[in-house]
Design a protein around this motif. Sequence first.
Motif, PDB file in Angstrom:
ATOM      1  N   THR A  40       0.780  -1.157   0.190  1.00 54.91           N
ATOM      2  CA  THR A  40      -0.031  -0.039  -0.058  1.00 54.91           C
ATOM      3  C   THR A  40       0.866   1.363   0.068  1.00 54.91           C
ATOM      4  O   THR A  40       0.612   2.281  -0.737  1.00 54.91           O
ATOM      5  CB  THR A  40      -0.972   0.099   1.234  1.00 54.91           C
ATOM      6  OG1 THR A  40      -0.075  -0.100   2.498  1.00 54.91           O
ATOM      7  CG2 THR A  40      -1.967  -0.917   1.039  1.00 54.91           C
ATOM      8  N   VAL A  41       1.832   1.114   0.806  1.00 54.99           N
ATOM      9  CA  VAL A  41       2.782   2.291   0.936  1.00 54.99           C
ATOM     10  C   VAL A  41       3.444   2.744  -0.675  1.00 54.99           C
ATOM     11  O   VAL A  41       3.694   3.737  -1.149  1.00 54.99           O
ATOM     12  CB  VAL A  41       3.829   2.160   1.935  1.00 54.99           C
ATOM     13  CG1 VAL A  41       4.928   3.239   1.821  1.00 54.99           C
ATOM     14  CG2 VAL A  41       3.256   2.245   3.060  1.00 54.99           C
ATOM     15  N   SER A  42       3.931   1.494  -1.191  1.00 52.79           N
ATOM     16  CA  SER A  42       4.494   1.443  -2.508  1.00 52.79           C
ATOM     17  C   SER A  42       3.769   2.134  -3.745  1.00 52.79           C
ATOM     18  O   SER A  42       4.020   3.041  -4.201  1.00 52.79           O
ATOM     19  CB  SER A  42       5.038   0.148  -2.959  1.00 52.79           C
ATOM     20  OG  SER A  42       5.567   0.131  -4.169  1.00 52.79           O
ATOM     21  N   ILE A  43       2.330   1.527  -3.444  1.00 55.21           N
ATOM     22  CA  ILE A  43       1.184   2.097  -4.605  1.00 55.21           C
ATOM     23  C   ILE A  43       1.110   3.510  -4.132  1.00 55.21           C
ATOM     24  O   ILE A  43       1.029   4.408  -5.310  1.00 55.21           O
ATOM     25  CB  ILE A  43       0.057   1.168  -4.420  1.00 55.21           C
ATOM     26  CG1 ILE A  43       0.351  -0.037  -4.989  1.00 55.21           C
ATOM     27  CG2 ILE A  43      -0.995   2.040  -5.067  1.00 55.21           C
ATOM     28  CD1 ILE A  43      -0.663  -0.916  -4.759  1.00 55.21           C
ATOM     29  N   ALA A  44       0.942   4.130  -2.985  1.00 60.09           N
ATOM     30  CA  ALA A  44       0.765   5.606  -2.803  1.00 60.09           C
ATOM     31  C   ALA A  44       1.893   6.359  -3.039  1.00 60.09           C
ATOM     32  O   ALA A  44       1.574   7.442  -3.643  1.00 60.09           O
ATOM     33  CB  ALA A  44       0.382   5.569  -1.208  1.00 60.09           C
TER      34      ALA A  44
ATOM     35  N   LYS B  10       4.105   5.744  -5.445  1.00 61.14           N
ATOM     36  CA  LYS B  10       4.108   5.522  -7.117  1.00 61.14           C
ATOM     37  C   LYS B  10       2.878   6.507  -7.656  1.00 61.14           C
ATOM     38  O   LYS B  10       3.039   7.332  -8.510  1.00 61.14           O
ATOM     39  CB  LYS B  10       4.009   4.261  -7.610  1.00 61.14           C
ATOM     40  CG  LYS B  10       5.140   3.526  -7.534  1.00 61.14           C
ATOM     41  CD  LYS B  10       4.981   2.107  -8.001  1.00 61.14           C
ATOM     42  CE  LYS B  10       6.301   1.335  -7.638  1.00 61.14           C
ATOM     43  NZ  LYS B  10       6.167  -0.185  -8.218  1.00 61.14           N
ATOM     44  N   CYS B  11       1.960   6.557  -7.066  1.00 62.58           N
ATOM     45  CA  CYS B  11       0.670   7.432  -7.405  1.00 62.58           C
ATOM     46  C   CYS B  11       1.179   8.912  -7.196  1.00 62.58           C
ATOM     47  O   CYS B  11       0.845   9.759  -7.831  1.00 62.58           O
ATOM     48  CB  CYS B  11      -0.696   7.217  -6.625  1.00 62.58           C
ATOM     49  SG  CYS B  11      -1.223   5.954  -6.984  1.00 62.58           S
ATOM     50  N   ILE B  12       1.552   9.259  -6.075  1.00 66.43           N
ATOM     51  CA  ILE B  12       2.245  10.821  -5.991  1.00 66.43           C
ATOM     52  C   ILE B  12       3.285  10.888  -6.861  1.00 66.43           C
ATOM     53  O   ILE B  12       3.132  12.102  -7.507  1.00 66.43           O
ATOM     54  CB  ILE B  12       2.725  10.815  -4.376  1.00 66.43           C
ATOM     55  CG1 ILE B  12       1.630  10.661  -3.535  1.00 66.43           C
ATOM     56  CG2 ILE B  12       3.709  12.100  -4.048  1.00 66.43           C
ATOM     57  CD1 ILE B  12       2.117  10.432  -2.015  1.00 66.43           C
TER      58      ILE B  12
ATOM     59  N   ALA C 298      10.433  10.433 -18.754  1.00 65.63           N
ATOM     60  CA  ALA C 298      11.309   9.418 -18.477  1.00 65.63           C
ATOM     61  C   ALA C 298      11.246   8.669 -17.168  1.00 65.63           C
ATOM     62  O   ALA C 298      11.179   7.488 -17.023  1.00 65.63           O
ATOM     63  CB  ALA C 298      12.694   9.689 -18.475  1.00 65.63           C
ATOM     64  N   SER C 299      10.696   9.587 -16.166  1.00 62.67           N
ATOM     65  CA  SER C 299      10.216   9.218 -14.794  1.00 62.67           C
ATOM     66  C   SER C 299       9.068   8.209 -14.890  1.00 62.67           C
ATOM     67  O   SER C 299       9.037   7.275 -14.360  1.00 62.67           O
ATOM     68  CB  SER C 299      10.085  10.178 -13.758  1.00 62.67           C
ATOM     69  OG  SER C 299      11.438  11.033 -13.623  1.00 62.67           O
ATOM     70  N   LEU C 300       8.088   8.664 -15.788  1.00 60.89           N
ATOM     71  CA  LEU C 300       6.922   8.018 -15.990  1.00 60.89           C
ATOM     72  C   LEU C 300       7.159   6.620 -16.703  1.00 60.89           C
ATOM     73  O   LEU C 300       6.466   5.588 -15.925  1.00 60.89           O
ATOM     74  CB  LEU C 300       5.823   8.912 -16.686  1.00 60.89           C
ATOM     75  CG  LEU C 300       5.166   9.931 -16.098  1.00 60.89           C
ATOM     76  CD1 LEU C 300       4.270  10.546 -17.174  1.00 60.89           C
ATOM     77  CD2 LEU C 300       4.280   9.226 -14.884  1.00 60.89           C
TER      78      LEU C 300
ATOM     79  N   PHE D  41       6.571   3.032 -14.962  1.00 60.27           N
ATOM     80  CA  PHE D  41       6.041   2.149 -15.633  1.00 60.27           C
ATOM     81  C   PHE D  41       6.579   0.604 -15.525  1.00 60.27           C
ATOM     82  O   PHE D  41       6.068  -0.415 -15.278  1.00 60.27           O
ATOM     83  CB  PHE D  41       5.410   2.435 -16.946  1.00 60.27           C
ATOM     84  CG  PHE D  41       4.697   1.437 -17.997  1.00 60.27           C
ATOM     85  CD1 PHE D  41       3.367   1.125 -17.557  1.00 60.27           C
ATOM     86  CD2 PHE D  41       5.503   0.856 -18.608  1.00 60.27           C
ATOM     87  CE1 PHE D  41       3.039   0.271 -18.257  1.00 60.27           C
ATOM     88  CE2 PHE D  41       4.815  -0.015 -19.982  1.00 60.27           C
ATOM     89  CZ  PHE D  41       3.577  -0.574 -19.215  1.00 60.27           C
ATOM     90  N   MET D  42       7.750   0.895 -15.823  1.00 58.81           N
ATOM     91  CA  MET D  42       8.883  -0.314 -16.021  1.00 58.81           C
ATOM     92  C   MET D  42       8.864  -1.090 -14.484  1.00 58.81           C
ATOM     93  O   MET D  42       8.787  -2.408 -14.499  1.00 58.81           O
ATOM     94  CB  MET D  42      10.060  -0.199 -16.228  1.00 58.81           C
ATOM     95  CG  MET D  42      10.210   0.222 -17.707  1.00 58.81           C
ATOM     96  SD  MET D  42      11.912   0.619 -18.527  1.00 58.81           S
ATOM     97  CE  MET D  42      12.749   1.128 -17.339  1.00 58.81           C
TER      98      MET D  42
END
Length: 177
Positions: free
Chosen positions: A24-28, A30-32, A67-69, A73-74
């Motif tokens: 959950t922390v990883s997903i949050a 990545k969304c930020i 590039a960060s996006l 994604f990768m």
Amino acid sequence: MEDGDDNPRNPLLSVVQESFLPKTVSIALKCILVGINISSIVIGVIYFNDCPGQPLIPYYLIVSGGASLLYLFMTCLPCIDSDRVTTINLANLCAQGLMILFLFAFFIVGNVWVYSLYNEPWNDPRSPSRCQRVLYLYAFWMITLCHLCFLVLLSTYLCLLLCLLILKKSIIGGRLS
């Protein structure tokens, strides 16, 4: 060897695959980061021709955001093997490493472009080194926040290393007594 065992030819891959953050922390996070990178692209596109003092700043925001996006994604693109277990293949890991190297080099270039206007009158509309206020301040603070994050990470790792060294010395010292 059973299918569930680690591959002895690639022992580092099994270590890299294990996340040290809860999902959950990883997903949050990545969304930020996706939101920050999309806003970098949008600001770079909106103010594309509004920085004659350093016309490469919008390019920096657009390319680094894109590039960060791609890198994010990768990191979300796992390969699934026959047992439906999520793994990272070596090609994806190498591509992520190359992307990190590119982002690091481009970050240094962005520092040069953005901080070259720091002592200039970039906010004066009559100055030849002017730059649109939102564009410049966004790029300046994004780079400065990256520096602060690197500093916090480095100091955290150094404190952990110091604690481990002290703990090791106290354990070894306790055995000798």
